[in-house]
Design a protein around this motif. Structure first.
Motif, PDB file in Angstrom:
ATOM      1  N   GLN A  50     -40.233  23.354 -12.857  1.00 14.23           N
ATOM      2  CA  GLN A  50     -38.994  23.747 -13.687  1.00 14.23           C
ATOM      3  C   GLN A  50     -39.651  24.416 -15.262  1.00 14.23           C
ATOM      4  OE1 GLN A  50     -37.496  19.712 -14.487  1.00 14.23           O
ATOM      5  NE2 GLN A  50     -35.540  20.244 -13.157  1.00 14.23           N
ATOM      6  N   ASP A  53     -39.842  27.961 -14.631  1.00 17.22           N
ATOM      7  CA  ASP A  53     -38.748  28.914 -14.457  1.00 17.22           C
ATOM      8  C   ASP A  53     -37.642  28.651 -15.525  1.00 17.22           C
ATOM      9  OD1 ASP A  53     -37.416  30.541 -12.376  1.00 17.22           O
ATOM     10  OD2 ASP A  53     -35.913  28.893 -12.385  1.00 17.22           O
ATOM     11  N   THR A 108     -44.418  29.675  -5.235  1.00 14.53           N
ATOM     12  CA  THR A 108     -43.140  30.283  -5.753  1.00 14.53           C
ATOM     13  C   THR A 108     -42.226  29.024  -6.349  1.00 14.53           C
ATOM     14  OG1 THR A 108     -43.004  31.896  -4.264  1.00 14.53           O
ATOM     15  CG2 THR A 108     -40.996  31.333  -5.154  1.00 14.53           C
ATOM     16  N   LEU A 110     -39.243  28.144  -6.696  1.00 18.95           N
ATOM     17  CA  LEU A 110     -37.991  27.657  -6.122  1.00 18.95           C
ATOM     18  C   LEU A 110     -38.626  26.943  -4.623  1.00 18.95           C
ATOM     19  CD1 LEU A 110     -35.111  27.200  -5.272  1.00 18.95           C
ATOM     20  CD2 LEU A 110     -35.136  29.582  -4.093  1.00 18.95           C
ATOM     21  N   HIS A 159     -32.153  26.968 -18.617  1.00 18.84           N
ATOM     22  CA  HIS A 159     -31.826  28.179 -17.590  1.00 18.84           C
ATOM     23  C   HIS A 159     -31.358  27.282 -16.394  1.00 18.84           C
ATOM     24  CE1 HIS A 159     -32.580  31.593 -15.087  1.00 18.84           C
ATOM     25  NE2 HIS A 159     -33.144  30.892 -14.485  1.00 18.84           N
ATOM     26  N   TYR A 160     -30.291  27.669 -16.008  1.00 17.55           N
ATOM     27  CA  TYR A 160     -29.824  27.274 -14.618  1.00 17.55           C
ATOM     28  C   TYR A 160     -30.089  28.050 -13.559  1.00 17.55           C
ATOM     29  CZ  TYR A 160     -27.132  24.182 -17.457  1.00 17.55           C
ATOM     30  OH  TYR A 160     -26.745  23.269 -18.643  1.00 17.55           O
ATOM     31  N   SER A 161     -30.948  27.215 -12.459  1.00 16.47           N
ATOM     32  CA  SER A 161     -31.184  28.037 -11.261  1.00 16.47           C
ATOM     33  C   SER A 161     -31.335  26.834 -10.291  1.00 16.47           C
ATOM     34  CB  SER A 161     -32.380  28.766 -11.156  1.00 16.47           C
ATOM     35  OG  SER A 161     -33.654  28.036 -11.466  1.00 16.47           O
ATOM     36  N   TRP A 162     -31.552  27.415  -8.711  1.00 18.56           N
ATOM     37  CA  TRP A 162     -31.739  26.221  -7.760  1.00 18.56           C
ATOM     38  C   TRP A 162     -33.297  25.601  -8.346  1.00 18.56           C
ATOM     39  CZ3 TRP A 162     -28.672  24.303  -4.630  1.00 18.56           C
ATOM     40  CH2 TRP A 162     -27.475  25.023  -4.164  1.00 18.56           C
ATOM     41  N   THR A 163     -33.844  26.552  -8.914  1.00 21.70           N
ATOM     42  CA  THR A 163     -35.215  25.704  -9.080  1.00 21.70           C
ATOM     43  C   THR A 163     -35.086  24.679 -10.275  1.00 21.70           C
ATOM     44  OG1 THR A 163     -36.213  27.778  -8.751  1.00 21.70           O
ATOM     45  CG2 THR A 163     -37.765  26.279  -9.993  1.00 21.70           C
ATOM     46  N   THR A 164     -34.609  24.912 -11.220  1.00 16.90           N
ATOM     47  CA  THR A 164     -34.277  23.937 -12.269  1.00 16.90           C
ATOM     48  C   THR A 164     -33.266  22.842 -12.084  1.00 16.90           C
ATOM     49  OG1 THR A 164     -32.680  25.339 -13.443  1.00 16.90           O
ATOM     50  CG2 THR A 164     -34.964  25.700 -14.006  1.00 16.90           C
TER      51      THR A 164
END
Length: 197
Positions: A50, A53, A108, A110, A159-164
């Motif tokens: 997290q 990213d 990676t 994600l 930061h909003y992403s699939w990873t976070t």
């Protein structure tokens, strides 16, 4: 504002873990060792992913949670662990441990979070199995606070992403489902003489 939300998530992390650790020390809660080993390793690695990213202050409650989870795993091994290991438990542990090195190979964030979220959910396996037959040896309040905390973690992310977002969302949902199973089982199983929480 993100700092305030992260601080709330941190406070909820401590509000969940400190009483849970106290119940372990008093022999009221008997966590399953395999679950907490899996959760400790996976949670801390997700925290690192997290951060990489851009999760920022929203990732810190996950990092602290990872450290506290490792402490619970240690206490589970040395204090009042459930040492009834079934074949299914060994299967969950084996799947989780074979999946952990995959995060390193993917390189990676994600893919790391996808794999470790799956590993973390597998970590619920031994605890669900144990809690189904002994529902008073787990604290539903711990998991309720954990679910709420994960909501604040998501809100605090920079930061909003699939990873976070994937890990806190999946773990929060798993906590809610576990609470539901625990409360339903407590209606079917008589309260033991020593009590439960």
């Amino acid at each position: 504002m993100k700092e305030v939300l992260s601080a709330v998530a941190l406070l909820l992390t401590f509000a969940a873990f400190l009483p849970y650790i106290r119940t372990i020390l008093h022999g009221q809660t008997r966590p399953h060792v395999f679950t907490w080993i899996i959760w400790g390793a996976g949670t801390f690695v997700v925290f690192l992913a997290q951060l990489s990213d851009g999760g920022g202050v929203g990732a810190w409650p996950i990092g602290i949670s990872g450290l506290l989870t490792i402490i619970v795993a240690f206490l589970a091994m040395t204090r009042s662990a459930d040492t009834s290991f079934h074949r299914m438990d060994w299967g969950f542990l084996t799947l989780a441990l074979t999946a952990l090195p995959l995060w390193w190979l993917t390189n990676t964030p994600l893919y790391t979070v996808l794999i470790l979220t799956g590993v973390d959910l597998l970590g619920f396996g031994p605890t669900v199995r144990k809690a189904y037959s002994q529902p008073y040896e787990e604290s539903w309040t711990f998991y309720a606070i954990g679910a709420i905390r994960n909501g604040f973690v998501i809100l605090a992310l920079e930061h909003y992403s699939w990873t976070t977002m994937l890990f806190p969302a999946a773990v929060g949902l798993a906590c809610l489902l576990f609470i539901g199973m625990l409360l339903i089982r407590r209606r079917s199983v008589p309260l033991p003489a020593r009590g439960g929480n």
